[in-house]
Design a protein around this motif. Structure first.
Motif, PDB file in Angstrom:
ATOM      1  N   TRP A 299       0.710  -4.339  -6.039  1.00  0.00           N
ATOM      2  CA  TRP A 299      -0.384  -3.424  -6.359  1.00  0.00           C
ATOM      3  C   TRP A 299      -1.268  -3.081  -5.165  1.00  0.00           C
ATOM      4  O   TRP A 299      -1.758  -1.963  -5.043  1.00  0.00           O
ATOM      5  CB  TRP A 299      -1.254  -4.018  -7.468  1.00  0.00           C
ATOM      6  CG  TRP A 299      -2.052  -5.210  -7.029  1.00  0.00           C
ATOM      7  CD1 TRP A 299      -1.641  -6.510  -6.985  1.00  0.00           C
ATOM      8  CD2 TRP A 299      -3.400  -5.202  -6.553  1.00  0.00           C
ATOM      9  NE1 TRP A 299      -2.628  -7.314  -6.507  1.00  0.00           N
ATOM     10  CE2 TRP A 299      -3.724  -6.543  -6.239  1.00  0.00           C
ATOM     11  CE3 TRP A 299      -4.354  -4.201  -6.359  1.00  0.00           C
ATOM     12  CZ2 TRP A 299      -4.978  -6.905  -5.735  1.00  0.00           C
ATOM     13  CZ3 TRP A 299      -5.602  -4.560  -5.860  1.00  0.00           C
ATOM     14  CH2 TRP A 299      -5.911  -5.896  -5.553  1.00  0.00           C
ATOM     15  N   ASN A 300      -1.472  -4.064  -4.247  1.00  0.00           N
ATOM     16  CA  ASN A 300      -2.396  -3.810  -3.137  1.00  0.00           C
ATOM     17  C   ASN A 300      -1.851  -2.789  -2.139  1.00  0.00           C
ATOM     18  O   ASN A 300      -2.597  -2.246  -1.332  1.00  0.00           O
ATOM     19  CB  ASN A 300      -2.740  -5.113  -2.418  1.00  0.00           C
ATOM     20  CG  ASN A 300      -1.521  -5.817  -1.862  1.00  0.00           C
ATOM     21  OD1 ASN A 300      -0.438  -5.723  -2.440  1.00  0.00           O
ATOM     22  ND2 ASN A 300      -1.684  -6.526  -0.761  1.00  0.00           N
ATOM     23  N   MET A 301      -0.548  -2.487  -2.186  1.00  0.00           N
ATOM     24  CA  MET A 301      -0.012  -1.420  -1.351  1.00  0.00           C
ATOM     25  C   MET A 301      -0.328  -0.050  -1.956  1.00  0.00           C
ATOM     26  O   MET A 301      -0.629   0.906  -1.235  1.00  0.00           O
ATOM     27  CB  MET A 301       1.501  -1.564  -1.171  1.00  0.00           C
ATOM     28  CG  MET A 301       2.156  -0.366  -0.481  1.00  0.00           C
ATOM     29  SD  MET A 301       3.879  -0.607  -0.027  1.00  0.00           S
ATOM     30  CE  MET A 301       3.653  -1.442   1.544  1.00  0.00           C
ATOM     31  N   PHE A 302      -0.296   0.038  -3.281  1.00  0.00           N
ATOM     32  CA  PHE A 302      -0.506   1.314  -3.959  1.00  0.00           C
ATOM     33  C   PHE A 302      -1.984   1.690  -4.054  1.00  0.00           C
ATOM     34  O   PHE A 302      -2.344   2.857  -3.898  1.00  0.00           O
ATOM     35  CB  PHE A 302       0.082   1.260  -5.367  1.00  0.00           C
ATOM     36  CG  PHE A 302       1.579   1.269  -5.413  1.00  0.00           C
ATOM     37  CD1 PHE A 302       2.278   2.455  -5.597  1.00  0.00           C
ATOM     38  CD2 PHE A 302       2.307   0.100  -5.252  1.00  0.00           C
ATOM     39  CE1 PHE A 302       3.661   2.480  -5.627  1.00  0.00           C
ATOM     40  CE2 PHE A 302       3.695   0.104  -5.280  1.00  0.00           C
ATOM     41  CZ  PHE A 302       4.375   1.295  -5.464  1.00  0.00           C
ATOM     42  N   VAL A 303      -2.836   0.702  -4.342  1.00  0.00           N
ATOM     43  CA  VAL A 303      -4.259   0.983  -4.563  1.00  0.00           C
ATOM     44  C   VAL A 303      -5.104  -0.078  -3.871  1.00  0.00           C
ATOM     45  O   VAL A 303      -4.633  -1.175  -3.569  1.00  0.00           O
ATOM     46  CB  VAL A 303      -4.599   1.013  -6.068  1.00  0.00           C
ATOM     47  CG1 VAL A 303      -3.879   2.148  -6.763  1.00  0.00           C
ATOM     48  CG2 VAL A 303      -4.250  -0.312  -6.750  1.00  0.00           C
TER      49      VAL A 303
END
Length: 321
Positions: A299-303
């Protein structure tokens, strides 16, 4: 409103006059590059800010930066449901590419809507040429601009606006739909408007009015010096670029086709590259598509979130010590 609009127009004209009267010492880039997805460097080893802005759009990425990790993941899950158009439980490259395209085009839609409310005077959900002209040039409807200090510049601006409006107005009814008005405001985004982009570029640079751009005009658009100092190396390089790569027929000047070849090159599809990148980095089972679990697992790559930004800030402070 009309006086405010005309005042802005006067300021803009003054800036344009200053710009073309004294070419800048900095290199001007006329090429319409494929718009990159973020102003940040794409370096996953440092942070994921490029990916956040690519996936969410710049403004929405700022919103996510203020969320807790839990809130960020929850919203990301809802976005995944939207991206999965066929509801088969997977995000394919095509679906992710379409989503990124949507988020990146949103800034254009927002810009159009901001102007739309101003120009759609009669609120019929269309903008006629008369509405645009009267709102922009309101107090000078005779198109002669008497009393304006530089009326010739205004007449030229009106003629340019009219030509661009007519090109965007594909059915020729002198009334623009939202799509046509978008083409008017952002002609570089539309294939049928590219001739206008080329013509306006020539008019900006062509100082002797012959309809072409010679080598001195080409350089003069990028560089100007009031002294007789030697030209910088980059200017010499640009002169050679003009000879070797711009002037294709070697007649010493650029015609419209050559200008198009220069300012409208084949564009890199940054959105396609980013979609492939996000899938490659998150696709744990290597089936070339993503489940919601795979997206949330990375998730931390996307948002972004407060937690990821805090971690990035700590890393930068550590590096500065």
């Amino acid at each position: 409103m009309k006086m405010w609009t005309l005042s802005c127009l006067l300021c803009m004209t003054a800036v344009l006059q200053a710009t073309f009267a004294k070419p800048t010492q900095e290199k001007r880039d006329r090429v319409h590059h494929g718009r990159d997805l973020s102003d940040h460097v794409h370096n996953d080893a440092e942070d994921f800010q490029y990916d956040h802005e690519a996936f969410l759009g710049k403004e929405e990425a700022k919103t996510f930066d203020q969320l807790t990790p839990e809130e960020s993941k929850e919203r990301l899950g809802k976005i995944v449901d939207r991206i999965d158009k066929d509801k088969d439980g997977f995000v394919t490259h095509s679906e992710l590419h379409s989503w990124i395209k949507y988020t990146q085009k949103r800034y254009i839609e927002e810009d159009v809507m901001k102007h739309w409310r101003e120009y759609d005077v009669n609120k019929d959900d269309k903008v006629s040429w008369e509405e645009y002209k009267n709102t922009t040039y309101g107090f000078y409807t005779d198109e002669e601009f008497e009393g304006v200090e530089d009326k010739n510049s205004y007449k030229a601006m009106l003629a340019r606006d009219k030509r661009r409006f007519q090109m965007a107005d594909q059915d020729g009814d002198q009334i623009a739909t939202k799509k046509e008005f978008t083409a008017f405001l952002h002609p570089e985004e539309y294939e049928h408007m590219k001739n206008v982009v080329v013509q306006e570029t020539i008019e900006d640079i062509d100082q002797n009015g012959d309809g072409f751009i010679d080598a001195n005009e080409y350089i003069g658009d990028m560089y100007g010096s009031e002294t007789e100092e030697e030209e910088p190396d980059w200017v010499k390089s640009e002169r050679q670029q003009f000879i070797d790569f711009r002037d294709l027929n070697k007649d010493g000047k650029l015609d419209p086709d050559e200008v198009a070849h220069w300012i409208l090159p084949g564009q890199v599809d940054h959105m396609d590259i980013e979609a492939k990148h996000l899938i490659y980095e998150s696709d744990k089972d290597k089936d070339e598509k993503l489940t919601k679990e795979e997206v949330l697992g990375n998730w931390n790559m996307f948002v972004g979130s407060q937690a990821t930004n805090y971690g990035e800030d700590l890393t930068k402070k550590h590096d500065e010590l």
